[in-house]
Every structure is written in structure tokens, then in C-alpha cells.
Design a protein around this motif. Structure first.
Motif, PDB file in Angstrom:
ATOM      1  N   GLY A  60      45.291  37.253  42.474  1.00 35.33           N
ATOM      2  CA  GLY A  60      44.616  36.326  41.582  1.00 35.33           C
ATOM      3  C   GLY A  60      43.214  35.983  42.054  1.00 35.33           C
ATOM      4  N   LYS A  61      43.063  35.760  43.347  1.00 35.30           N
ATOM      5  CA  LYS A  61      41.742  35.436  43.900  1.00 35.30           C
ATOM      6  C   LYS A  61      40.774  36.598  43.738  1.00 35.30           C
ATOM      7  CE  LYS A  61      43.222  31.991  47.305  1.00 35.30           C
ATOM      8  NZ  LYS A  61      43.375  31.677  48.752  1.00 35.30           N
ATOM      9  N   LEU A  62      41.262  37.817  43.976  1.00 35.12           N
ATOM     10  CA  LEU A  62      40.409  38.990  43.805  1.00 35.12           C
ATOM     11  C   LEU A  62      39.979  39.149  42.354  1.00 35.12           C
ATOM     12  CD1 LEU A  62      42.323  41.547  46.064  1.00 35.12           C
ATOM     13  CD2 LEU A  62      40.016  40.664  46.470  1.00 35.12           C
ATOM     14  N   LEU A  63      40.916  38.959  41.435  1.00 35.77           N
ATOM     15  CA  LEU A  63      40.606  39.085  40.016  1.00 35.77           C
ATOM     16  C   LEU A  63      39.570  38.049  39.591  1.00 35.77           C
ATOM     17  CD1 LEU A  63      41.375  40.653  37.414  1.00 35.77           C
ATOM     18  CD2 LEU A  63      43.056  38.842  36.967  1.00 35.77           C
ATOM     19  N   GLN A  64      39.763  36.816  40.014  1.00 37.12           N
ATOM     20  CA  GLN A  64      38.813  35.750  39.688  1.00 37.12           C
ATOM     21  C   GLN A  64      37.419  36.079  40.207  1.00 37.12           C
ATOM     22  OE1 GLN A  64      39.741  31.624  40.510  1.00 37.12           O
ATOM     23  NE2 GLN A  64      41.905  31.996  40.233  1.00 37.12           N
ATOM     24  N   SER A  65      37.347  36.499  41.460  1.00 34.93           N
ATOM     25  CA  SER A  65      36.058  36.791  42.081  1.00 34.93           C
ATOM     26  C   SER A  65      35.329  37.924  41.370  1.00 34.93           C
ATOM     27  CB  SER A  65      36.261  37.147  43.558  1.00 34.93           C
ATOM     28  OG  SER A  65      35.046  37.526  44.161  1.00 34.93           O
ATOM     29  N   LEU A  66      36.046  38.991  41.046  1.00 38.20           N
ATOM     30  CA  LEU A  66      35.419  40.152  40.418  1.00 38.20           C
ATOM     31  C   LEU A  66      34.987  39.865  38.990  1.00 38.20           C
ATOM     32  CD1 LEU A  66      37.874  42.853  41.788  1.00 38.20           C
ATOM     33  CD2 LEU A  66      35.442  42.689  42.332  1.00 38.20           C
ATOM     34  N   TRP A  67      35.835  39.209  38.230  1.00 34.49           N
ATOM     35  CA  TRP A  67      35.497  38.957  36.829  1.00 34.49           C
ATOM     36  C   TRP A  67      34.411  37.895  36.681  1.00 34.49           C
ATOM     37  CZ3 TRP A  67      40.469  39.318  33.304  1.00 34.49           C
ATOM     38  CH2 TRP A  67      40.795  40.683  33.182  1.00 34.49           C
ATOM     39  N   SER A  68      34.268  37.026  37.675  1.00 34.86           N
ATOM     40  CA  SER A  68      33.206  36.021  37.596  1.00 34.86           C
ATOM     41  C   SER A  68      31.832  36.672  37.703  1.00 34.86           C
ATOM     42  CB  SER A  68      33.372  34.980  38.711  1.00 34.86           C
ATOM     43  OG  SER A  68      33.122  35.554  39.989  1.00 34.86           O
ATOM     44  N   LYS A  69      31.776  37.897  38.270  1.00 36.85           N
ATOM     45  CA  LYS A  69      30.510  38.607  38.440  1.00 36.85           C
ATOM     46  C   LYS A  69      30.294  39.677  37.377  1.00 36.85           C
ATOM     47  CE  LYS A  69      31.262  38.109  43.423  1.00 36.85           C
ATOM     48  NZ  LYS A  69      31.628  38.837  44.659  1.00 36.85           N
ATOM     49  N   ASP A  70      31.279  39.856  36.501  1.00 37.21           N
ATOM     50  CA  ASP A  70      31.197  40.890  35.473  1.00 37.21           C
ATOM     51  C   ASP A  70      30.432  40.369  34.256  1.00 37.21           C
ATOM     52  OD1 ASP A  70      32.413  42.192  32.846  1.00 37.21           O
ATOM     53  OD2 ASP A  70      32.780  43.618  34.463  1.00 37.21           O
ATOM     54  N   LYS A  71      29.517  41.183  33.758  1.00 38.45           N
ATOM     55  CA  LYS A  71      28.646  40.774  32.652  1.00 38.45           C
ATOM     56  C   LYS A  71      29.429  40.285  31.440  1.00 38.45           C
ATOM     57  CE  LYS A  71      25.032  42.684  29.633  1.00 38.45           C
ATOM     58  NZ  LYS A  71      24.220  43.893  29.329  1.00 38.45           N
ATOM     59  N   TYR A  72      30.574  40.919  31.172  1.00 37.50           N
ATOM     60  CA  TYR A  72      31.349  40.566  29.981  1.00 37.50           C
ATOM     61  C   TYR A  72      32.536  39.672  30.304  1.00 37.50           C
ATOM     62  CZ  TYR A  72      28.463  44.140  27.901  1.00 37.50           C
ATOM     63  OH  TYR A  72      27.384  44.862  27.477  1.00 37.50           O
ATOM     64  N   MET A  73      33.286  40.012  31.358  1.00 35.01           N
ATOM     65  CA  MET A  73      34.486  39.245  31.661  1.00 35.01           C
ATOM     66  C   MET A  73      34.163  37.835  32.147  1.00 35.01           C
ATOM     67  SD  MET A  73      36.347  41.574  30.598  1.00 35.01           S
ATOM     68  CE  MET A  73      37.943  40.775  30.742  1.00 35.01           C
ATOM     69  N   ALA A  74      32.915  37.618  32.573  1.00 34.86           N
ATOM     70  CA  ALA A  74      32.503  36.281  33.005  1.00 34.86           C
ATOM     71  C   ALA A  74      32.534  35.281  31.859  1.00 34.86           C
ATOM     72  CB  ALA A  74      31.108  36.330  33.621  1.00 34.86           C
ATOM     73  N   HIS A  75      32.647  35.757  30.630  1.00 30.43           N
ATOM     74  CA  HIS A  75      32.803  34.851  29.482  1.00 30.43           C
ATOM     75  C   HIS A  75      34.129  34.094  29.569  1.00 30.43           C
ATOM     76  CE1 HIS A  75      29.231  35.947  27.195  1.00 30.43           C
ATOM     77  NE2 HIS A  75      29.463  37.209  27.500  1.00 30.43           N
ATOM     78  N   LEU A  76      35.070  34.639  30.340  1.00 29.60           N
ATOM     79  CA  LEU A  76      36.316  33.926  30.630  1.00 29.60           C
ATOM     80  C   LEU A  76      36.053  33.031  31.835  1.00 29.60           C
ATOM     81  CD1 LEU A  76      38.800  36.930  30.393  1.00 29.60           C
ATOM     82  CD2 LEU A  76      38.611  35.061  28.738  1.00 29.60           C
ATOM     83  N   ASP A  77      36.080  31.725  31.642  1.00 33.90           N
ATOM     84  CA  ASP A  77      35.795  30.835  32.767  1.00 33.90           C
ATOM     85  C   ASP A  77      36.956  30.835  33.762  1.00 33.90           C
ATOM     86  OD1 ASP A  77      37.794  29.171  31.715  1.00 33.90           O
ATOM     87  OD2 ASP A  77      36.353  27.909  30.659  1.00 33.90           O
ATOM     88  N   GLN A  78      36.773  30.166  34.878  1.00 31.48           N
ATOM     89  CA  GLN A  78      37.775  30.181  35.946  1.00 31.48           C
ATOM     90  C   GLN A  78      39.123  29.685  35.449  1.00 31.48           C
ATOM     91  OE1 GLN A  78      36.589  28.269  39.586  1.00 31.48           O
ATOM     92  NE2 GLN A  78      38.652  28.280  40.433  1.00 31.48           N
ATOM     93  N   SER A  79      39.112  28.672  34.605  1.00 25.27           N
ATOM     94  CA  SER A  79      40.366  28.137  34.067  1.00 25.27           C
ATOM     95  C   SER A  79      41.104  29.193  33.253  1.00 25.27           C
ATOM     96  CB  SER A  79      40.082  26.914  33.192  1.00 25.27           C
ATOM     97  OG  SER A  79      41.242  26.508  32.503  1.00 25.27           O
ATOM     98  N   ALA A  80      40.357  29.954  32.448  1.00 28.49           N
ATOM     99  CA  ALA A  80      40.977  30.989  31.622  1.00 28.49           C
ATOM    100  C   ALA A  80      41.577  32.090  32.480  1.00 28.49           C
ATOM    101  CB  ALA A  80      39.938  31.569  30.668  1.00 28.49           C
ATOM    102  N   VAL A  81      40.847  32.523  33.510  1.00 28.74           N
ATOM    103  CA  VAL A  81      41.358  33.582  34.390  1.00 28.74           C
ATOM    104  C   VAL A  81      42.580  33.092  35.162  1.00 28.74           C
ATOM    105  CG1 VAL A  81      40.814  35.157  36.282  1.00 28.74           C
ATOM    106  CG2 VAL A  81      39.069  34.620  34.585  1.00 28.74           C
ATOM    107  N   GLU A  82      42.566  31.847  35.579  1.00 31.60           N
ATOM    108  CA  GLU A  82      43.725  31.287  36.280  1.00 31.60           C
ATOM    109  C   GLU A  82      44.947  31.277  35.370  1.00 31.60           C
ATOM    110  OE1 GLU A  82      42.441  27.458  37.582  1.00 31.60           O
ATOM    111  OE2 GLU A  82      41.446  28.222  39.394  1.00 31.60           O
ATOM    112  N   ARG A  83      44.755  30.953  34.089  1.00 35.75           N
ATOM    113  CA  ARG A  83      45.873  30.966  33.143  1.00 35.75           C
ATOM    114  C   ARG A  83      46.367  32.388  32.899  1.00 35.75           C
ATOM    115  NH1 ARG A  83      42.357  28.315  29.406  1.00 35.75           N
ATOM    116  NH2 ARG A  83      43.304  29.470  27.683  1.00 35.75           N
ATOM    117  N   MET A  84      45.452  33.335  33.007  1.00 40.24           N
ATOM    118  CA  MET A  84      45.785  34.728  32.737  1.00 40.24           C
ATOM    119  C   MET A  84      46.541  35.385  33.890  1.00 40.24           C
ATOM    120  SD  MET A  84      43.054  37.588  31.482  1.00 40.24           S
ATOM    121  CE  MET A  84      42.463  36.473  30.210  1.00 40.24           C
ATOM    122  N   GLU A  85      46.336  34.896  35.098  1.00 40.33           N
ATOM    123  CA  GLU A  85      46.902  35.528  36.297  1.00 40.33           C
ATOM    124  C   GLU A  85      48.406  35.724  36.218  1.00 40.33           C
ATOM    125  OE1 GLU A  85      45.771  33.197  39.625  1.00 40.33           O
ATOM    126  OE2 GLU A  85      43.632  33.537  39.341  1.00 40.33           O
TER     127      GLU A  85
END
Length: 209
Positions: A60-85
Motif C-alpha cells: 500500500g505504501k509503495l502504491l501510494q508513493s508511486l501514484w502520487s508522482k504519476d501525472k494521471y494517477m495523482a488525480h486520486l488523492d491519498q484518501s482515495a488510494v488508501e480506500r483502494m488498497e
């Protein structure tokens, strides 16, 4: 995307069916006429490649870190990625293993978290073309998950890799439990996929000259 859009428009509502229970992705291949025996689920591929389960805390931490730097996936905020994990499975895979094979039917996608995966396609005339060597954060196999078609290319681990896997079952679960999150993910996947296909098409055209 044509397959999934068609299902969204035409899927009948059965009498007594709970509209909150999505089966869009788990029934998509059957709706396209694909025999269930031809479908390669992640559970079978994980055993075949010797995948070992990765703790969700690390994945989960790796996914959050990588997507936060992605041009498109960064549209999902940390809360959204945490819910997705919780809908993802996380695994470690040894080198030289085919996570995805060209021309097979598979109902899962993979996010590369660490390591390198080669993307290769065998051309109709027999030549094998290296399309890419992916970096952490790249998404693989989403096209088949979205449109219920055959795999366009093969994806093979070149090093020890850690991955996040989203299956059709998990996607349907997300659609039922958090439809806004699922819709956002599908939209972002479609955008990234479209851009990647344009790049691949250009690469294939250059190779034929």
C-alpha cells in the motif's frame, strides 16, 4: 473500452437483483463469448510464477508513493488510494517469469511497484519486438480488464519485482462498495491506456518502415 461501455449500456437487471452488487467485470468475458476455460485468473498465474504474498502495509505504501508522482494517477488523492488498497493483492515475483502472456485471456491488471518488467510483442511475421521495459508505477494488463479482449503483449519480469494486482472480482467489489472511486479509476486507466496505445502504434509503424 468498447466492450465495457457496451456492457454498461446493455446489462439487463434481473428480477430481485441487488443493484448494488456489480458483476460487470466478472461476467464481461462471458458476455463477449469467451469460454470460461480459456480465462487465466490471477490466482492461477500467481501459482505458476511462484508469487509470494506481500504485506498490504508495504504494498500500500509503495502504491501510494508511486501514484502520487504519476501525472494521471495523482488525480486520486491519498484518501482515495488508501480506500483502494484493500481491493488490491500485493505480491513478490522472481525474475524471468511471464506475468502476462500475449494472446491469452486474463481478467486482472498489474501495477509494477519495484523492479523491471519487459513488454514484448511477437509480430504476425514472427519477429519479437521489445515495446518497453517498464518502471515502477507503470500499469500492465488493464486493456483486457477493461475491454475483455486478448492480451496485446507479453509481460516478463527482468528482475525481482513487487506488484499490486487488481482482479475483475475486486473491481466489481469496488464498484459495489465505492462506485465513485471505481469510476475515477476506470476513467484514469482509460486515459493512460489511450496514450500508451498511441505510443505503441507509433513504435510499430516505425518498425515496419
Amino acid at each position: 473500452m468498447k466492450g465495457i461501455l457496451g456492457l454498461l449500456k446493455s446489462r439487463p437487471q434481473k428480477t430481485g437483483e441487488d443493484s448494488s452488487d456489480s458483476v460487470l467485470f466478472t461476467t464481461a468475458f462471458a458476455s463477449q463469448g469467451v469460454d470460461e476455460s480459456l480465462l487465466i485468473p490471477w490466482e492461477a498465474r500467481a501459482v505458476e510464477v511462484g508469487a509470494k504474498r506481500l504485506p498490504k502495509s508495504r504494498g500500500g505504501k509503495l502504491l501510494q508513493s508511486l501514484w502520487s508522482k504519476d501525472k494521471y494517477m495523482a488525480h486520486l488523492d491519498q484518501s482515495a488510494v488508501e480506500r483502494m488498497e484493500r481491493f488490491f493483492e500485493f505480491a513478490a515475483i522472481p525474475p524471468n517469469r511471464d506475468v502476462i502472456r500475449q494472446d491469452e485471456y486474463g481478467n486482472f491488471m498489474v501495477v509494477l511497484l519495484t523492479g523491471t518488467i519487459a513488454v514484448d510483442r511477437v509480430q504476425p511475421w514472427g519477429e519479437q519486438l521489445r515495446l518497453a521495459e517498464t518502471r515502477p508505477g507503470e500499469i500492465l494488463g488493464e486493456m483486457s480488464l477493461l475491454d475483455s479482449g486478448i492480451r496485446f503483449s507479453a509481460c516478463t519480469t527482468l528482475t525481482d519485482c513487487e506488484v499490486a494486482v487488481l482482479s475483475a472480482d475486486a473491481m466489481d467489489e469496488m464498484m459495489s462498495q465505492d462506485p465513485q472511486l471505481a469510476a475515477s479509476l476506470v476513467a484514469l486507466l482509460a486515459r493512460k491506456l489511450s496514450l500508451r496505445l498511441r505510443a505503441v502504434s507509433a513504435r510499430l509503424s516505425e518498425n515496419q518502415r
